[in-house]
Write a protein that holds these residues in place. Structure first.
Motif, mmCIF file in Angstrom:
data_model
loop_
_atom_site.group_PDB
_atom_site.id
_atom_site.type_symbol
_atom_site.label_atom_id
_atom_site.label_comp_id
_atom_site.label_asym_id
_atom_site.label_seq_id
_atom_site.Cartn_x
_atom_site.Cartn_y
_atom_site.Cartn_z
ATOM 1 N N TYR A 54 0.851 -1.179 0.000
ATOM 2 C CA TYR A 54 0.000 0.000 0.000
ATOM 3 C C TYR A 54 0.890 1.233 0.000
ATOM 4 C CZ TYR A 54 -3.659 3.311 1.329
ATOM 5 O OH TYR A 54 -4.547 4.354 1.352
ATOM 6 N N GLY A 55 0.489 2.222 -0.789
ATOM 7 C CA GLY A 55 1.238 3.461 -0.836
ATOM 8 C C GLY A 55 0.489 4.525 -1.606
ATOM 9 N N LEU A 56 1.094 5.689 -1.694
ATOM 10 C CA LEU A 56 0.459 6.809 -2.382
ATOM 11 C C LEU A 56 0.237 6.494 -3.859
ATOM 12 C CD1 LEU A 56 -0.588 9.653 -1.862
ATOM 13 C CD2 LEU A 56 1.701 10.543 -2.345
ATOM 14 N N HIS A 57 1.148 5.734 -4.460
ATOM 15 C CA HIS A 57 0.971 5.353 -5.860
ATOM 16 C C HIS A 57 -0.289 4.506 -6.036
ATOM 17 C CE1 HIS A 57 1.996 4.058 -9.936
ATOM 18 N NE2 HIS A 57 1.701 2.830 -9.553
ATOM 19 N N ASP A 58 -0.548 3.602 -5.099
ATOM 20 C CA ASP A 58 -1.736 2.754 -5.205
ATOM 21 C C ASP A 58 -3.011 3.592 -5.135
ATOM 22 O OD1 ASP A 58 -0.414 0.085 -5.205
ATOM 23 O OD2 ASP A 58 0.280 0.759 -3.253
ATOM 24 N N VAL A 59 -3.004 4.628 -4.343
ATOM 25 C CA VAL A 59 -4.170 5.509 -4.265
ATOM 26 C C VAL A 59 -4.323 6.307 -5.555
ATOM 27 C CG1 VAL A 59 -5.200 7.460 -3.045
ATOM 28 C CG2 VAL A 59 -4.007 5.663 -1.766
ATOM 29 N N ALA A 60 -3.206 6.799 -6.084
ATOM 30 C CA ALA A 60 -3.261 7.660 -7.271
ATOM 31 C C ALA A 60 -3.793 6.913 -8.489
ATOM 32 C CB ALA A 60 -1.875 8.226 -7.559
ATOM 33 N N VAL A 61 -3.438 5.642 -8.653
ATOM 34 C CA VAL A 61 -3.826 4.898 -9.861
ATOM 35 C C VAL A 61 -5.025 3.989 -9.628
ATOM 36 C CG1 VAL A 61 -1.435 4.942 -10.672
ATOM 37 C CG2 VAL A 61 -2.268 2.947 -9.408
ATOM 38 N N ALA A 62 -5.625 4.017 -8.450
ATOM 39 C CA ALA A 62 -6.713 3.096 -8.127
ATOM 40 C C ALA A 62 -7.919 3.310 -9.032
ATOM 41 C CB ALA A 62 -7.115 3.271 -6.669
ATOM 42 N N ASP A 63 -8.513 2.202 -9.451
ATOM 43 C CA ASP A 63 -9.764 2.250 -10.215
ATOM 44 C C ASP A 63 -10.904 2.420 -9.208
ATOM 45 O OD1 ASP A 63 -11.758 2.072 -12.069
ATOM 46 O OD2 ASP A 63 -11.608 -0.108 -12.323
ATOM 47 N N ALA A 64 -11.032 3.646 -8.702
ATOM 48 C CA ALA A 64 -12.004 3.963 -7.667
ATOM 49 C C ALA A 64 -12.524 5.375 -7.918
ATOM 50 C CB ALA A 64 -11.362 3.876 -6.280
ATOM 51 N N PRO A 65 -13.720 5.701 -7.435
ATOM 52 C CA PRO A 65 -14.244 7.062 -7.602
ATOM 53 C C PRO A 65 -13.274 8.091 -7.038
ATOM 54 C CG PRO A 65 -15.985 5.585 -6.829
ATOM 55 C CD PRO A 65 -14.713 4.809 -6.780
ATOM 56 N N TRP A 66 -13.171 9.237 -7.704
ATOM 57 C CA TRP A 66 -12.154 10.223 -7.336
ATOM 58 C C TRP A 66 -12.390 10.788 -5.940
ATOM 59 C CZ3 TRP A 66 -13.179 15.267 -6.047
ATOM 60 C CH2 TRP A 66 -14.428 15.776 -6.413
ATOM 61 N N ARG A 67 -13.656 10.867 -5.517
ATOM 62 C CA ARG A 67 -13.919 11.374 -4.167
ATOM 63 C C ARG A 67 -13.326 10.435 -3.107
ATOM 64 N NH1 ARG A 67 -17.624 15.492 -3.794
ATOM 65 N NH2 ARG A 67 -18.823 15.973 -5.687
ATOM 66 N N GLU A 68 -13.412 9.126 -3.351
ATOM 67 C CA GLU A 68 -12.836 8.177 -2.412
ATOM 68 C C GLU A 68 -11.313 8.289 -2.386
ATOM 69 O OE1 GLU A 68 -14.206 4.227 -3.117
ATOM 70 O OE2 GLU A 68 -16.260 4.656 -2.447
ATOM 71 N N ARG A 69 -10.713 8.483 -3.553
ATOM 72 C CA ARG A 69 -9.248 8.610 -3.610
ATOM 73 C C ARG A 69 -8.783 9.878 -2.898
ATOM 74 N NH1 ARG A 69 -7.492 8.284 -9.558
ATOM 75 N NH2 ARG A 69 -9.630 8.949 -9.980
ATOM 76 N N ALA A 70 -9.534 10.963 -3.069
ATOM 77 C CA ALA A 70 -9.170 12.204 -2.380
ATOM 78 C C ALA A 70 -9.242 12.026 -0.868
ATOM 79 C CB ALA A 70 -10.097 13.335 -2.825
ATOM 80 N N ALA A 71 -10.266 11.314 -0.402
ATOM 81 C CA ALA A 71 -10.384 11.060 1.036
ATOM 82 C C ALA A 71 -9.218 10.201 1.531
ATOM 83 C CB ALA A 71 -11.718 10.385 1.340
ATOM 84 N N MET A 72 -8.761 9.245 0.698
ATOM 85 C CA MET A 72 -7.637 8.391 1.090
ATOM 86 C C MET A 72 -6.352 9.202 1.211
ATOM 87 S SD MET A 72 -8.226 5.024 -1.258
ATOM 88 C CE MET A 72 -9.837 4.269 -1.399
ATOM 89 N N VAL A 73 -6.125 10.146 0.305
ATOM 90 C CA VAL A 73 -4.924 10.981 0.378
ATOM 91 C C VAL A 73 -4.948 11.809 1.658
ATOM 92 C CG1 VAL A 73 -3.673 12.885 -0.687
ATOM 93 C CG2 VAL A 73 -4.580 11.039 -2.110
ATOM 94 N N ASN A 74 -6.102 12.398 1.972
ATOM 95 C CA ASN A 74 -6.217 13.166 3.207
ATOM 96 C C ASN A 74 -5.962 12.283 4.424
ATOM 97 O OD1 ASN A 74 -6.789 15.606 1.971
ATOM 98 N ND2 ASN A 74 -9.002 15.224 1.935
ATOM 99 N N GLY A 75 -6.480 11.054 4.358
ATOM 100 C CA GLY A 75 -6.255 10.126 5.458
ATOM 101 C C GLY A 75 -4.793 9.754 5.610
ATOM 102 N N LEU A 76 -4.096 9.571 4.491
ATOM 103 C CA LEU A 76 -2.672 9.247 4.540
ATOM 104 C C LEU A 76 -1.878 10.362 5.212
ATOM 105 C CD1 LEU A 76 -1.586 7.544 1.183
ATOM 106 C CD2 LEU A 76 -1.189 6.720 3.513
ATOM 107 N N LEU A 77 -2.207 11.593 4.876
ATOM 108 C CA LEU A 77 -1.477 12.728 5.435
ATOM 109 C C LEU A 77 -1.689 12.851 6.944
ATOM 110 C CD1 LEU A 77 -2.103 15.371 2.627
ATOM 111 C CD2 LEU A 77 -0.027 14.032 3.059
#
Length: 576
Positions: free
Chosen positions: A346-369
């Motif tokens: 798991y890493g930031l790259h996995d979030v960036a390229v994930a086949d997932a809705p963009w709102r979910e990916r944005a929430a994951m980035v905020n969570g990572l930080l």
């Protein structure tokens, strides 16, 4: 099938085919008599059958004259004679795709006097070990059957086993990976792939909730065959994997009873959650008490085909004994939930390229930080090859201490091998099958694996509010069913190692007797340093810090002692 009977599980098989032989002798042996020597030095095959089984006629299944079908693992439904005949004909003519028609959890062999085809199902934990040289093709579910002399071990491999790594220790033997087959002619061995896991064809931007629904449907598919299989036991830890498994079985209306391995240590006690799961699902709960404080932690006279370098052997053995005493013959475990849906990487790259809705990916980035990971490590994980779970700093946080072992300079970290399954194979041969039990793992079936192959890595863990929530797919699946919230909302791990650490603190003399006695094999092989061991056992802080590695090392020591009794007439165990 043996003698017209169909068994839920075949505990293994073995054999030898000598090049140039005209015939192959067939035979069945009960599991507890499998190590007896063959009656001849020629070609033979052996189908192992469960403890207490008496075949109606001698010999394994022979669909065609001189063509044997041997099996290892759960067959499930009966295999019709016509279907078995077609299967061995196709395999004998090199058309191996037909093996995909068998259950994915099954392994086995199709044997003639000319060649042997070994196969391992793509979801099978049934390992077959083999070698083909000098005009002899040999194979067995037990690697010790293939030893002509005491093996010369690789010291680094034994060192890794002592550190708790699930490694294969036998040099010179080959083994099958899931979905692979091997063609043996007595001189060479050719391997190829006959089956593989293909991702489920789900729509793009499938949401986390949709993955959770699909996960539960896949679990229902895998557990359906058990609904009419009589009373089923479930190993219930109090976690989300086994809790959801129990819910699926009750949805099928299965006759089920839960077994929980209890501990008196409050830091590791999961029993309140296990009781709540059973209360909510109206399932009887059997609590298996741990070994007594003064009981030996280590089994005596145990049969170890491979080192079970784990701390739970005694508890699992007591649980298997209780299950068998209750008349249950099938037990299911949720253990593969971590492997299939957990965060292997798991890493930031996995979030960036994930086949997932963009709102979910944005929430994951905020969570990572906002997570426990430092910003520098998060930024490094933007590279495709970097994972927060493989980062050297992260590895140092989780690796076991081994201050009493002789250091191995240059020993690099090995990537986790999910196909090794040495511990699981040892459990089957040493714990479950001696009691006549079949242990199934529905989360490791084909449908959950196909879903997991489609699952983005970003959905294997969710960083949220400073926490990292593992297996969010399974948590959501449990939340939508009758699994109580105290299970799927539970964050963080109980201190499951606490009872083992406490035992080590109270019984350093038992560890010294196993690892430092005059007959200690690991000391003689240069793996354990006796001076370092004495220093660790004398220091309570070091003893607690090294407790898990000490127990793993003791189990490796017991494996070597058992092996030495079998092989030392042909030479001493050695290390290179």
């Amino acid at each position: 099938m043996v003698g017209g009977q169909v068994f839920l599980e075949f505990p293994g098989c073995s054999g030898r085919v000598v090049a140039g032989a005209d015939t192959v002798e067939g035979g069945c042996v009960p599991f507890d008599a499998r190590s007896s020597p063959p009656g001849s030095s020629g070609s033979y095959v052996r189908q192992w059958v469960p403890v207490g089984t008496r075949p109606a006629r001698p010999g394994p299944w022979e669909p065609l004259p001189g063509v044997f079908l041997l099996l290892a693992g759960p067959l499930g439904a009966p295999l019709a004679a016509g279907r078995a005949e077609r299967l061995v004909q196709e395999v004998a003519h090199g058309r191996h795709d037909v093996l995909r028609e068998l259950p994915a959890e099954l392994s086995g062999a199709v044997v003639t006097a000319r060649r042997t085809v070994l196969f391992r199902g793509v979801c099978s934990a049934e390992q077959l070990f083999f070698r083909s040289a000098g005009g002899r093709a040999q194979w067995s579910s037990d690697p010790r059957d293939l030893l002509d002399a005491a093996p010369e071990f690789d010291r680094e491999t034994l060192w890794r086993a002592c550190c708790g790594e699930d490694v294969f220790v036998y040099p010179g033997l080959e083994r099958l990976l899931p979905g692979r087959l091997a063609v043996l002619d007595g001189w060479t061995a050719r391997t190829e792939t006959f089956d593989r896991i293909t991702p489920l064809p789900l729509p793009r931007r499938t949401t986390l909730r949709q993955y959770a629904d699909a996960a539960y449907e896949s679990l229902l598919t895998e557990t359906r065959p058990y609904a009419s299989a009589g009373r089923i036991g479930v190993l219930l830890s109090g976690g989300v994997d086994s809790g959801t498994l129990l819910a699926a079985l009750t949805d099928h209306g299965a006759d089920v009873v839960a077994y929980h391995m209890h501990t008196a240590d409050p830091l590791a006690d999961e029993s309140p959650r296990a009781r709540e799961v059973c209360r909510r699902l109206s399932v009887p709960l059997v609590t298996v008490d741990p070994p007594g404080e003064d009981e030996s932690y280590f089994p005596e006279g145990q049969d170890f085909p491979l080192p079970f370098n784990h701390v739970w052997f005694r508890r699992l053995d007591l649980t298997a004994r209780r299950i068998a005493a209750d008349g249950v013959r099938t037990v299911l475990s949720g253990i593969d939930g971590d492997l299939i849906f957990g965060p292997l990487r798991y890493g930031l790259h996995d979030v960036a390229v994930a086949d997932a809705p963009w709102r979910e990916r944005a929430a994951m980035v905020n969570g990572l930080l906002a997570s426990r990971w430092e910003l520098s490590r998060i930024l490094r994980s933007l590279r495709p090859g970097r994972s927060l779970y493989e980062d050297p700093e992260g590895t140092a946080e989780t690796e076991l201490a081994s201050d009493f072992l002789v250091p191995v300079p240059g020993a690099a970290d090995l990537p986790y091998d999910p196909d090794s399954a040495a511990q699981e194979h040892t459990l089957n041969l040493t714990v479950w099958r001696p009691y006549g039990l079949h242990c199934g793992k529905p989360w490791g079936g084909r449908q959950p694996r196909r879903l997991a192959a489609r699952l983005p890595n970003a959905y294997r863990v969710i960083p949220y509010a400073g926490r990292t929530i593992d297996k969010p797919v399974l948590r959501l699946a449990a939340a939508a069913r009758r699994v109580p919230s105290c299970v799927w909302r539970h964050y963080g791990r109980d201190w499951l190692a606490s009872p083992d650490e406490t035992w080590c603190l109270r019984h350093p003399e038992a560890l010294a007797d196993v690892l430092g006695g005059p007959g200690a094999r690991l000391t003689a092989l240069g793996v354990v340093d006796p001076e370092r061991l004495t220093a660790v056992l004398a220091d309570p802080r070091a003893l607690r810090h090294n407790a898990e590695s000490l127990l793993c090392t003791a189990m490796v020591e017991l494996f070597l002692r058992d092996l030495a009794q079998r092989t030392e007439p042909t030479g001493e165990l050695r290390c290179r």
